[in-house]
Design an enzyme around this catalytic site. Structure first.
Site, short mmCIF file in Angstrom:
data_model
loop_
_atom_site.label_atom_id
_atom_site.label_comp_id
_atom_site.label_asym_id
_atom_site.label_seq_id
_atom_site.Cartn_x
_atom_site.Cartn_y
_atom_site.Cartn_z
N ILE A 219 -0.02 -4.62 4.92
CA ILE A 219 -0.25 -3.17 4.86
C ILE A 219 -1.60 -2.88 4.21
CG2 ILE A 219 0.60 -0.97 3.95
CD1 ILE A 219 3.47 -2.24 4.09
N ALA B 171 3.54 1.85 -2.82
CA ALA B 171 4.14 0.53 -2.97
C ALA B 171 5.59 0.64 -3.44
CB ALA B 171 3.30 -0.30 -3.92
N ARG B 172 5.78 0.77 -4.72
CA ARG B 172 7.11 0.89 -5.31
C ARG B 172 7.02 1.68 -6.59
NH1 ARG B 172 9.28 -0.08 -1.37
NH2 ARG B 172 10.86 -1.61 -0.83
N HIS C 17 9.44 8.86 -0.48
CA HIS C 17 9.50 7.49 0.03
C HIS C 17 9.61 7.48 1.56
CE1 HIS C 17 10.74 3.14 -1.22
NE2 HIS C 17 10.09 3.15 -0.06
N ILE C 18 8.58 8.04 2.19
CA ILE C 18 8.63 8.18 3.66
C ILE C 18 7.47 7.46 4.35
CG2 ILE C 18 9.93 10.35 3.70
CD1 ILE C 18 7.13 11.75 4.19
N GLU D 171 13.59 6.50 -8.62
CA GLU D 171 13.84 7.41 -7.51
C GLU D 171 15.30 7.28 -7.03
OE1 GLU D 171 10.72 5.67 -4.96
OE2 GLU D 171 12.30 5.13 -3.53
C1 DGY Z 1 9.77 -0.93 2.59
O1 DGY Z 1 10.01 -1.35 3.71
O2 DGY Z 1 9.72 -1.66 1.60
C2 DGY Z 1 9.53 0.53 2.47
O3 DGY Z 1 9.20 0.91 1.18
C3 DGY Z 1 10.74 1.31 2.95
O4 DGY Z 1 11.77 1.13 2.03
#
Ligand code: DGY
Length: 333
Positions: free
Chosen positions: A158, A239-240, A287-288, A269
Site C-alpha cells: 500500500i 494504518a491502524r 475505517h473505510i 475504535e
Molecule cells: C485491512 O485490511 O487491514 C483494513 O484495515 C481493513 O480492515
C-alpha cells in the site's frame, strides 16, 4: 460425507455466504449482532473454521475454549486481532486478505490527504452550517499537494501504491521509512528515497502512516514526533489505531503544532478519542480505506476462498503461519 462446520462472525455479501454453504455447514451472523468474547466462544463450539474481520479478536483464551478450530480467515490484510503465536502453537492456521485492497486503500490515502491538506471537510462543515456569508482571499487556504514532499512510514504494497501516486500523479518528492530498505529496482519504480524516521518527520510536508500495528509500532507517533514535524505539515493515518497517540495528536492540533490530520483508524475504535471530535482541523473517517464495493467483495471472497481451500483441499491461498503449522504437523508424525 459430513460437511465441516464453520462460523461467519459478521454479516457478509449473501452470494459469498451461499458459496460457503455449498461446502460447509455454516452458522452466520447475518444480523451483524455484536458478540462479546463469551458469545463468540459459544458460537465457535464444534467449528473447524471461522470468518473474521479485523475487529474479531482470536487469542489464546478463545483458542483454548474452541479445540475444533483449524483455521481463522481474516478479511483484512492487517491481522493484529490474531495472536499468531498462540495459533501456531495450537496448529490453527491464520489467513489474511492481502493484495486485493492495495490500490483502493492507496487511493483512499490520497483522498484523506487531499481532504486534510486542502481543508475540504472543514470548509464543507462551515458551508453547511450556514456560516458562509462572504468570500475572502485566504478563506480555507491550506497546503499544496503537488510539488510537496510526501513522507511515507511503512513501505509495503500500500505504501508503494501511495508513493507512485504521489510521485507520478502529483509530482511529489517521496521519502519513505521502513523496517528494511526496498530493493533498488523497487525504490526506483516507486521514485522514493529511503530516509531515517527523524529526517522524514522533519522534512515531509505530508506524513502518511501505512505501517502494520505491533507492540513495536504502538504510539510510533506521539507528542515528541509531532513536535519534530513542520508546523505546516499534515499527518494521515490509514494504518491502524494505536500507531498514533490520539490524545497527543488532538492536543498538538489544538495548539497548532501541525496544520491538520486525517485519521481513518483510531485507538480503541469504534470509539474515537473525544478530544479529536472537538478539533476542526482533523478529518475523521470510520475505517473505510478499503471500502469500495469491488474491493470489499474481493476481500470477503478471498477470506471465503481461504476457508474453502484449506478445509476442502489443504490449500489455503494466503496463509500467514503455514510454515509453523507444517513444522508442527511434521513433528507430530
Ligand atoms: C485491512 O485490511 O487491514 C483494513 O484495515 C481493513 O480492515
Amino acid at each position: 460425507m459430513t460437511k465441516d462446520k464453520i462460523l461467519v462472525a459478521r454479516a457478509i455479501f449473501p452470494d459469498i455466504l451461499e458459496r460457503l454453504v455449498e461446502h460447509f455447514d455454516v452458522e452466520s451472523n447475518q444480523d451483524d449482532a455484536v458478540w462479546n468474547k463469551a458469545h463468540l466462544i459459544e458460537k465457535l463450539q464444534g467449528k473447524a473454521g471461522v470468518f473474521t474481520t479485523g475487529g474479531d479478536q482470536i487469542d489464546a483464551e478463545v483458542l483454548d475454549a474452541c479445540p475444533d478450530l483449524r483455521i481463522c480467515a481474516n478479511m483484512a490484510v492487517g491481522y493484529n486481532n490474531f495472536d499468531i503465536d498462540a495459533m501456531s502453537a495450537r496448529g490453527v492456521l491464520a489467513t489474511n486478505a492481502p493484495d486485493v485492497l492495495t490500490e483502493t486503500t492507496a487511493d483512499f490515502g490520497f483522498a484523506l490527504l487531499m481532504a486534510t491538506a486542502r481543508r475540504v471537510a472543514e470548509s464543507e462543515h462551515y458551508l453547511r452550517a450556514g456560516r458562509w456569508s462572504r468570500w475572502a482571499v485566504d478563506m480555507f487556504a491550506g497546503a499544496d499537494i503537488h510539488g510537496s514532499t510526501l513522507g511515507i512510514i511503512g513501505m509495503g504494497r500500500i505504501g508503494q501504491g501511495i508513493a507512485k501516486r504521489g510521485a507520478l500523479g502529483f509530482g511529489m518528492r517521496v521519502v519513505y521509512h521502513n523496517r528494511s530498505r526496498l530493493a533498488a529496482a523497487l525504490e526506483a519504480e516507486c521514485r522514493a528515497t529511503f530516509v531515517g524516521k527523524d529526517e522524514l518527520l522533519a522534512t515531509a510536508d505530508h506524513v502518511m502512516l501505512v505501517v502494520p500495528y505491533s507492540p513495536a509500532t504502538h504510539h510510533l507517533i506521539g507528542a515528541s514526533e509531532i513536535a519534530s514535524m513542520k508546523p505546516t505539515a499534515t499527518l494521515v493515518n490509514i494504518a491502524r489505531g494505536g500507531i498514533v497517540d490520539d490524545a497527543a495528536l488532538a492536543e498538538a492540533l489544538k495548539a497548532g503544532r501541525i496544520a491538520a490530520a486525517g485519521l481513518d483508524v483510531f485507538e480503541g475504535e469504534p470509539k474515537v478519542h473525544p478530544a479529536l471530535l472537538d478539533v476542526p482541523n482533523v478529518v475523521l473517517t470510520p475505517h473505510i480505506a478499503s471500502a469500495s464495493v469491488p474491493t470489499r467483495r474481493a476481500m470477503v471472497g478471498l477470506a471465503a476462498d481461504n476457508l474453502i481451500g484449506f478445509l476442502t483441499r489443504d490449500a489455503p491461498l494466503t496463509p500467514i503461519n503455514l510454515d509453523a503449522i507444517g513444522a508442527r504437523r511434521r513433528a507430530a508424525r
